[in-house]
Scaffold this active site. Structure first.
Site, short mmCIF file in Angstrom:
data_model
loop_
_atom_site.label_atom_id
_atom_site.label_comp_id
_atom_site.label_asym_id
_atom_site.label_seq_id
_atom_site.Cartn_x
_atom_site.Cartn_y
_atom_site.Cartn_z
N HIS A 211 0.88 -1.24 -0.14
CA HIS A 211 0.02 0.03 0.12
C HIS A 211 0.90 1.39 -0.17
O HIS A 211 1.70 1.40 0.96
CB HIS A 211 -0.89 -0.08 1.17
CG HIS A 211 -2.07 -1.14 1.10
ND1 HIS A 211 -2.58 -1.84 2.21
CD2 HIS A 211 -2.61 -1.51 0.07
CE1 HIS A 211 -3.48 -2.48 1.83
NE2 HIS A 211 -3.59 -2.45 0.31
N ARG A 213 0.97 4.72 0.36
CA ARG A 213 0.94 5.75 1.27
C ARG A 213 1.63 5.11 2.80
O ARG A 213 2.07 6.18 3.47
CB ARG A 213 -0.34 6.27 1.65
CG ARG A 213 -1.38 5.23 2.43
CD ARG A 213 -2.69 5.87 2.35
NE ARG A 213 -3.72 5.04 2.73
CZ ARG A 213 -5.28 5.27 2.51
NH1 ARG A 213 -5.60 6.40 2.14
NH2 ARG A 213 -6.00 4.46 2.89
N ARG A 283 -6.29 -6.87 -1.97
CA ARG A 283 -7.69 -7.44 -2.12
C ARG A 283 -7.72 -8.05 -3.52
O ARG A 283 -8.75 -8.67 -3.86
CB ARG A 283 -8.70 -6.60 -2.05
CG ARG A 283 -8.70 -5.75 -0.78
CD ARG A 283 -9.08 -6.60 0.48
NE ARG A 283 -9.29 -5.67 1.52
CZ ARG A 283 -8.28 -5.40 2.56
NH1 ARG A 283 -6.89 -5.70 2.19
NH2 ARG A 283 -8.54 -4.66 3.59
N GLU A 408 0.73 -4.87 10.58
CA GLU A 408 0.79 -3.21 10.49
C GLU A 408 1.60 -2.67 11.72
O GLU A 408 1.41 -2.93 12.96
CB GLU A 408 -0.87 -2.89 10.97
CG GLU A 408 -1.85 -3.57 9.91
CD GLU A 408 -2.18 -2.78 8.72
OE1 GLU A 408 -1.64 -1.78 8.79
OE2 GLU A 408 -2.96 -3.35 7.85
ZN LIG Z 1 -1.82 -1.67 4.04
#
Ligand SMILES: [Zn+2]
Length: 444
Positions: A211, A213, A283, A408
């Site tokens: 991802h 960002r 996803r 995360e």
């Molecule tokens: Zn992510």
């Protein structure tokens, strides 16, 4: 948030003009690199306590254009969302429970950018000095001594070009330990470049920045590379004979460049889908794709794509994983929320080896906390965190990777994706401890 093809090409041209070079002065803050701005966009934490609240949120998220920063959209959970000033009044009328994390996102991004620019000027000056003093040397990368200096590198965030130079320097400086790898080419033709370290029969695959960002994930993955190549941890020599590491700091370079040139909040890749930019590659993996926790709306931040593995980035990584004989761990690093997660994301039914995987995750979380006192939570994606189908960890598990994780990193929302550069080094150090705990306890 919608970027037309015209504005994209304009953005590309702007990025060329403004790409930092040591010989030119850096653009002033009054001329922001970011074409998309977020003046008076708020970041809200919405508490979901009842099924009715969940339905209200789901029914309105598209019309409000909510950008989900976190995805724990379940009864009893909470989500962080970015909301435009135009949608905020309508949102208030829904009467959902929320707190405001950030009043004006652009202020946070401006502060981040100011800090970046100050650091970039110092870094560029060091590079310039190095190039002038080493002109006669035949080095693989100009300014290699600057890229090799960890105490400089982990003090700030870096441009895509500098990340490429950093990686090339690590490989050139460690010919007996490391070689270059690539999972393949992105939608725009960039290499998903990485480094292979070690000679063991047990393969470990890591990547950051699926991802775009989530910048801290790039830096932390690079910190792990740095520790494997020249850290002082006495266990490392053993790791390099037991394991072979395949590490790709920037899995989604197309998206990463977008976050540095046109839209800091871009999450997805650079494929165009029905007027909105990008597929959420996490996803889009081809195991239980489109079975919940992902969107069919091309404008949604968790858009699953038109079909499983429609994104080259996920497809390449999957093929790379499949090409290796014995993958004992795979870690996909994200931010933020401080979670160390194991499969499944698509279903609440726990996989057969859940106890083994979650045991490793628990050891990682304990080792991580021992470094700086930062608390992560471990568990399976679906039950502990949120439903998410088509994710990388589920896919890795489905092809026989014995201990896949989705992590995360920091923080829990204070800064979100704009984690201050002062937290890069402590994040790297605590994540190294977590990673080492896994390597020490893998059954191989
Ligand atoms: Zn992510």
């Amino acid at each position: 948030m919608k970027l037309s093809l015209f504005s994209l090409s304009a953005v590309a041209a702007l990025a060329l003009v403004l790409s930092p070079s040591p010989s030119s002065s850096l653009p002033a803050l009054s001329k922001p690199l970011s074409v998309v701005t977020f003046d008076n966009h708020r970041v809200l934490r919405i508490q979901v306590d009842t099924e009715a609240e969940l339905q209200t949120l789901t029914a309105n998220e598209g019309a409000l254009g909510l950008d989900y920063f976190t995805h724990n959209k379940v009864v009893g959970g909470h989500v962080d969302v970015r909301i435009s000033p135009a949608s905020y009044q309508k949102f208030q009328a829904l009467d959902l429970k929320y707190t405001t994390l950030v009043e004006n996102l652009q202020t946070v991004l401006d502060q981040e950018r100011q800090e970046d620019q100050q650091y970039q000027q110092v870094f560029a000056a060091k590079l310039s000095l190095s190039k002038n003093s080493n002109k006669s040397l035949n080095v693989a990368v100009e300014g290699a001594d600057v890229y090799a200096a960890a105490d400089t590198w982990f003090q700030g965030y870096h441009t895509y070009a500098d990340h490429q130079n950093w990686l090339a320097t690590q490989i050139a400086n460690n010919p007996s330990k490391a070689s270059s790898i690539s999972a393949g080419k992105t939608y725009q033709g960039k290499a998903q470049a990485g480094i292979k370290i070690g000679t063991g029969a047990n393969h470990v695959v890591l990547h950051g920045t699926q991802h775009a960002r989530e910048w801290i994930s790039t830096m932390v993955v690079e910190y792990l590379i740095d520790q494997l190549l020249k850290g002082t941890d006495s266990r490392v020599a053993g790791y390099l004979t037991k394991y072979t590491f395949h590490i790709i700091p920037i899995m989604n370079p197309d998206g990463f460049v977008i976050t540095q040139s046109s839209n800091r909040m871009h999450r997805k890749n650079a494929q165009t889908n029905g007027g909105c930019l990008g597929t959420d590659t996490n996803r889009n993996w081809g195991y239980k794709w489109n079975t919940g926790g992902s969107s069919t709306d091309p404008c949604a931040d968790d858009y699953m794509g038109p079909s499983a593995f429609s994104s080259p980035e996920a497809t390449n990584m999957a093929n790379y994983l499949k090409s290796l004989p014995k993958v004992v761990s795979y870690i996909d690093f994200h931010s933020y929320s401080q979670l160390w997660m194991v499969p499944y994301g698509y279903s609440g039914t726990r996989p057969g080896t859940y106890t083994y995987m979650n045991g490793l995750a628990a050891k990682a979380v304990a080792a991580l906390k021992a470094v700086n006192g930062v608390q992560f939570t471990n568990g399976d994606i679906y039950n502990t965190i949120y439903p998410a189908s088509g994710n990388s960890a589920d896919y890795a598990y489905s092809i026989g990777v014995t201990a896949p994780f989705a992590v995360e990193l920091r923080d829990t929302g204070r800064y979100g994706f704009s984690l201050p550069a002062a937290q890069i080094l402590p994040s790297g150090q605590e994540t190294w401890a977590a990673f080492a705990a896994i390597l020490d306890n893998i059954q191989a």
